[in-house]
Scaffold this active site. Structure first.
Site, PDB file in Angstrom:
ATOM      1  N   LYS A  77       0.703  -1.195   0.092  1.00 26.35           N
ATOM      2  CA  LYS A  77      -0.098  -0.004   0.062  1.00 26.35           C
ATOM      3  C   LYS A  77       0.920   1.270   0.077  1.00 26.35           C
ATOM      4  O   LYS A  77       0.558   2.386  -0.595  1.00 26.35           O
ATOM      5  CB  LYS A  77      -0.999  -0.052   1.164  1.00 26.35           C
ATOM      6  CG  LYS A  77      -1.970  -1.188   1.173  1.00 26.35           C
ATOM      7  CD  LYS A  77      -2.634  -1.348  -0.038  1.00 26.35           C
ATOM      8  CE  LYS A  77      -3.073  -2.924  -0.090  1.00 26.35           C
ATOM      9  NZ  LYS A  77      -2.097  -3.910  -0.009  1.00 26.35           N
ATOM     10  N   GLY A 108       9.159 -21.198  16.207  1.00 29.26           N
ATOM     11  CA  GLY A 108       8.338 -22.220  17.156  1.00 29.26           C
ATOM     12  C   GLY A 108       7.944 -23.584  16.744  1.00 29.26           C
ATOM     13  O   GLY A 108       7.630 -23.571  15.396  1.00 29.26           O
ATOM     14  N   GLY A 114      -1.083 -14.613 -12.473  1.00 32.41           N
ATOM     15  CA  GLY A 114      -2.058 -14.249 -11.579  1.00 32.41           C
ATOM     16  C   GLY A 114      -2.781 -13.005 -11.567  1.00 32.41           C
ATOM     17  O   GLY A 114      -2.220 -11.959 -11.133  1.00 32.41           O
ATOM     18  N   ALA A 115      -4.000 -13.208 -11.907  1.00 37.40           N
ATOM     19  CA  ALA A 115      -5.006 -11.747 -11.981  1.00 37.40           C
ATOM     20  C   ALA A 115      -5.727 -11.577 -10.863  1.00 37.40           C
ATOM     21  O   ALA A 115      -6.975 -11.346 -10.836  1.00 37.40           O
ATOM     22  CB  ALA A 115      -5.697 -11.800 -13.104  1.00 37.40           C
ATOM     23  N   ILE A 154      -2.980  -9.544  -5.408  1.00 37.00           N
ATOM     24  CA  ILE A 154      -1.734  -9.263  -5.321  1.00 37.00           C
ATOM     25  C   ILE A 154      -1.105  -8.848  -6.629  1.00 37.00           C
ATOM     26  O   ILE A 154      -0.525  -7.985  -6.802  1.00 37.00           O
ATOM     27  CB  ILE A 154      -0.986 -10.335  -4.643  1.00 37.00           C
ATOM     28  CG1 ILE A 154      -1.347 -10.780  -3.100  1.00 37.00           C
ATOM     29  CG2 ILE A 154       0.634 -10.097  -4.766  1.00 37.00           C
ATOM     30  CD1 ILE A 154      -0.665 -11.845  -2.549  1.00 37.00           C
ATOM     31  N   GLU A 199      -3.587 -14.927 -16.807  1.00 32.65           N
ATOM     32  CA  GLU A 199      -4.450 -15.579 -15.838  1.00 32.65           C
ATOM     33  C   GLU A 199      -4.817 -16.975 -16.638  1.00 32.65           C
ATOM     34  O   GLU A 199      -5.381 -16.940 -17.817  1.00 32.65           O
ATOM     35  CB  GLU A 199      -5.436 -14.726 -15.501  1.00 32.65           C
ATOM     36  CG  GLU A 199      -6.690 -15.345 -14.740  1.00 32.65           C
ATOM     37  CD  GLU A 199      -6.219 -16.034 -13.546  1.00 32.65           C
ATOM     38  OE1 GLU A 199      -6.550 -17.106 -13.223  1.00 32.65           O
ATOM     39  OE2 GLU A 199      -5.556 -15.165 -12.686  1.00 32.65           O
ATOM     40  N   GLY A 252      -1.580 -17.143  -5.775  1.00 30.45           N
ATOM     41  CA  GLY A 252      -2.479 -17.412  -4.342  1.00 30.45           C
ATOM     42  C   GLY A 252      -1.674 -17.785  -3.265  1.00 30.45           C
ATOM     43  O   GLY A 252      -0.207 -17.408  -3.566  1.00 30.45           O
ATOM     44  N   ASP A 282      -4.964 -17.439   8.471  1.00 27.72           N
ATOM     45  CA  ASP A 282      -4.475 -18.263   7.190  1.00 27.72           C
ATOM     46  C   ASP A 282      -4.413 -19.606   7.292  1.00 27.72           C
ATOM     47  O   ASP A 282      -4.444 -20.340   6.256  1.00 27.72           O
ATOM     48  CB  ASP A 282      -3.681 -17.340   6.387  1.00 27.72           C
ATOM     49  CG  ASP A 282      -3.635 -16.202   5.918  1.00 27.72           C
ATOM     50  OD1 ASP A 282      -5.112 -15.799   5.919  1.00 27.72           O
ATOM     51  OD2 ASP A 282      -2.900 -15.760   5.179  1.00 27.72           O
ATOM     52  N   HIS A 324     -24.033  15.326   1.783  1.00 28.25           N
ATOM     53  CA  HIS A 324     -23.686  15.829   0.144  1.00 28.25           C
ATOM     54  C   HIS A 324     -22.857  17.132   0.268  1.00 28.25           C
ATOM     55  O   HIS A 324     -22.852  18.060   1.139  1.00 28.25           O
ATOM     56  CB  HIS A 324     -25.073  16.321  -0.343  1.00 28.25           C
ATOM     57  CG  HIS A 324     -25.204  17.196  -1.640  1.00 28.25           C
ATOM     58  ND1 HIS A 324     -25.168  16.157  -2.822  1.00 28.25           N
ATOM     59  CD2 HIS A 324     -25.129  18.257  -2.068  1.00 28.25           C
ATOM     60  CE1 HIS A 324     -25.081  16.998  -4.062  1.00 28.25           C
ATOM     61  NE2 HIS A 324     -25.021  18.381  -3.438  1.00 28.25           N
TER      62      HIS A 324
END
Length: 461
Positions: A51, A114, A175-176, A179, A198, A266, A307, A440
């Site tokens: 970012k 660990g 890969g589309a 990332i 892709e 991925g 994850d 607005h």
């Protein structure tokens, strides 16, 4: 042997948040992390540095469009080294902030890798500590292509693509997904020719099809080229690489020469090497750890989040997992997170935000639904900012009006989607959102207008 109520393995967003919350609930907590800094993949080589580079490169891209605002500037240039140094400072400040939070909340950082040699024990380097409970928050690693060697010099994962020392002449992104598109846009803005490959016939698998198609057109307008429906293989040849593409429909083969190749197909759970097999912890065929609604595995005293377990592989999902897991562990009632309420955001320009069901999924399920769309070109604030690309799309139950999904392509889509996250979480209807006053002029008015459109009551279109 030192003893803890909870030892968390992994200090990414899920792990460090879980450790802090557990300490706040009165548990004696240690967190194991093998990196030299806290924050896991997200803060060190993922969400945050990407970012930072997206922001820096967007400022450069915006210079080309200042004339429409009556602003003239000289010839623009950039210093890639300074840009990377700023990115590193952002990362450093945030990782130091987590270390401060650990000290503030009494979480002990155990530096090293660990493993779990036996139930109730965690080994970190030469030390073994005792733990009433162990929480696995080891995150994920980039998925690889068969027979493709990652060297982080020419053939890259996201880690290498965030640290290039020069702008490649031709970057091929395989890969589309999130990332690939984000980092592809960064390097395209900085002058690289970018080709996104892709395997599927579309970008952003899993996203709403209409939004994905529109996003692809906008990204092509910015210079990204797409090769869809292609199977890719990569061979490094000196300082370059040859990418072979095979069309899935015809079998025709073509090759691309690239200065750098980013493999972004991925991520996979990082569960190997912990000792889970010897402990009998159940994994599924993809390597994810099986857990119940309180994130407990089948092995007593071992939990897992983020994850490492099924569900969206997103930092904010991991945080919610971590909070739910430790609050349940401490005896506090906490419902399991509802993953249908986890928004996904692609931080390209324009941003792409998604929530809940896609229109394709509703059609496939035979769910009677209504659709409301509002283009930002009809929004006053968007016009004033010259940010008219994109739209808001909402999906609602045809009978009750309950919101089933929302998809936004446009400036600050990641912020705009939050109103609809709250609406869905509280069971609000399209009419509820449409009846709510929106400031607005504001981009948020497009959300209200999309809901009005779904009800057949559009005002500004």
């Amino acid at each position: 042997m030192r003893e803890f109520d909870l030892v968390v393995i992994g200090a990414g967003p899920g792990g460090y948040v879980a450790a802090i919350r557990a300490a706040q609930l009165g548990l004696k907590v240690a967190c194991v992390e093998e990196r030299a800094t806290l924050g896991g993949t997200c803060l060190n080589v993922g969400c945050i540095p990407s970012k930072a580079l997206l922001s820096s490169s967007e400022h450069l891209a915006e210079l080309k469009h200042l004339a429409q605002h009556g602003i003239s500037v000289g010839e623009s240039s950039f210093d890639l080294g300074a840009m990377m140094a700023r990115k590193d400072r952002v990362v450093g400040d945030l990782t130091k902030g987590i270390a401060h939070l650990f000290k503030k909340n009494g979480v002990e950082w155990l530096a090293g890798r660990g493993t779990i040699p036996k139930p109730g024990k965690v080994q970190v380097g030469d030390e073994t500590v005792a733990a009433k409970d162990i929480l696995i928050a080891t995150g994920s690693d980039p998925a690889g292509l068969p027979d493709v060697t990652i060297d982080e010099e020419v053939v890259l994962t996201s880690t290498g693509a965030l640290a290039l020392s020069r702008v490649p002449e031709h970057l091929v992104v395989i890969g589309a997904g999130v990332i690939g598109l984000e980092l592809g846009q960064v390097w395209a803005r900085l002058g690289a020719k970018v080709t996104v490959v892709e395997y599927l016939d579309r970008i952003l698998p899993g996203a709403d099809g209409e939004i994905a198609r529109t996003a692809q057109r906008l990204l092509q307008r910015q210079g990204l080229a797409f090769q869809l429906g292609r199977k890719a293989s990569v061979v490094r040849q000196g300082a370059k690489a040859t990418v072979t593409l095979e069309r899935r429909d015809t079998g025709a083969v073509e090759t691309l020469e690239a200065d750098a190749v980013l493999v972004a197909i991925g991520r996979r759970p990082r569960t190997a090497g912990l000792g889970l097999e010897a402990l009998g912890v159940k994994l599924d065929a993809r390597g994810f750890i099986a857990v119940d609604g309180q994130f407990r595995t089948n092995a007593p005293g071992i939990l897992a989040i983020g994850d490492a377990v099924p569900g969206p592989m997103l930092a904010h999902k991991a945080e919610e997992d971590g909070i739910a897991a430790v609050e349940a562990l401490a005896g506090h009632a906490h419902p399991a997170p509802d993953y249908s309420l986890v928004p996904g955001v692609v931080y390209t320009a324009p941003e792409i935000a998604s929530l809940g069901a896609t229109e394709e999924a509703l059609k496939e399920a035979g769910t009677a639904h209504v659709v409301g769309r509002f283009q930002f070109i009809a929004n006053g604030r968007a016009r004033a900012m010259a940010a008219t690309d994109g739209l808001v799309k909402v999906l609602g139950d045809a009978e009750t009006g309950r919101i089933l999904g929302a998809h936004i392509l446009g400036r600050n889509a990641g912020e705009l989607i939050q109103e609809l996250v709250l609406a869905m979480a509280r069971g609000a209807t399209l009419a509820d959102v449409a009846a709510t006053p929106h400031a607005h002029p504001g981009m948020g008015e497009a959300v209200k207008e999309a809901c009005l459109a779904a009800l057949g009551k559009p005002l500004h279109m």
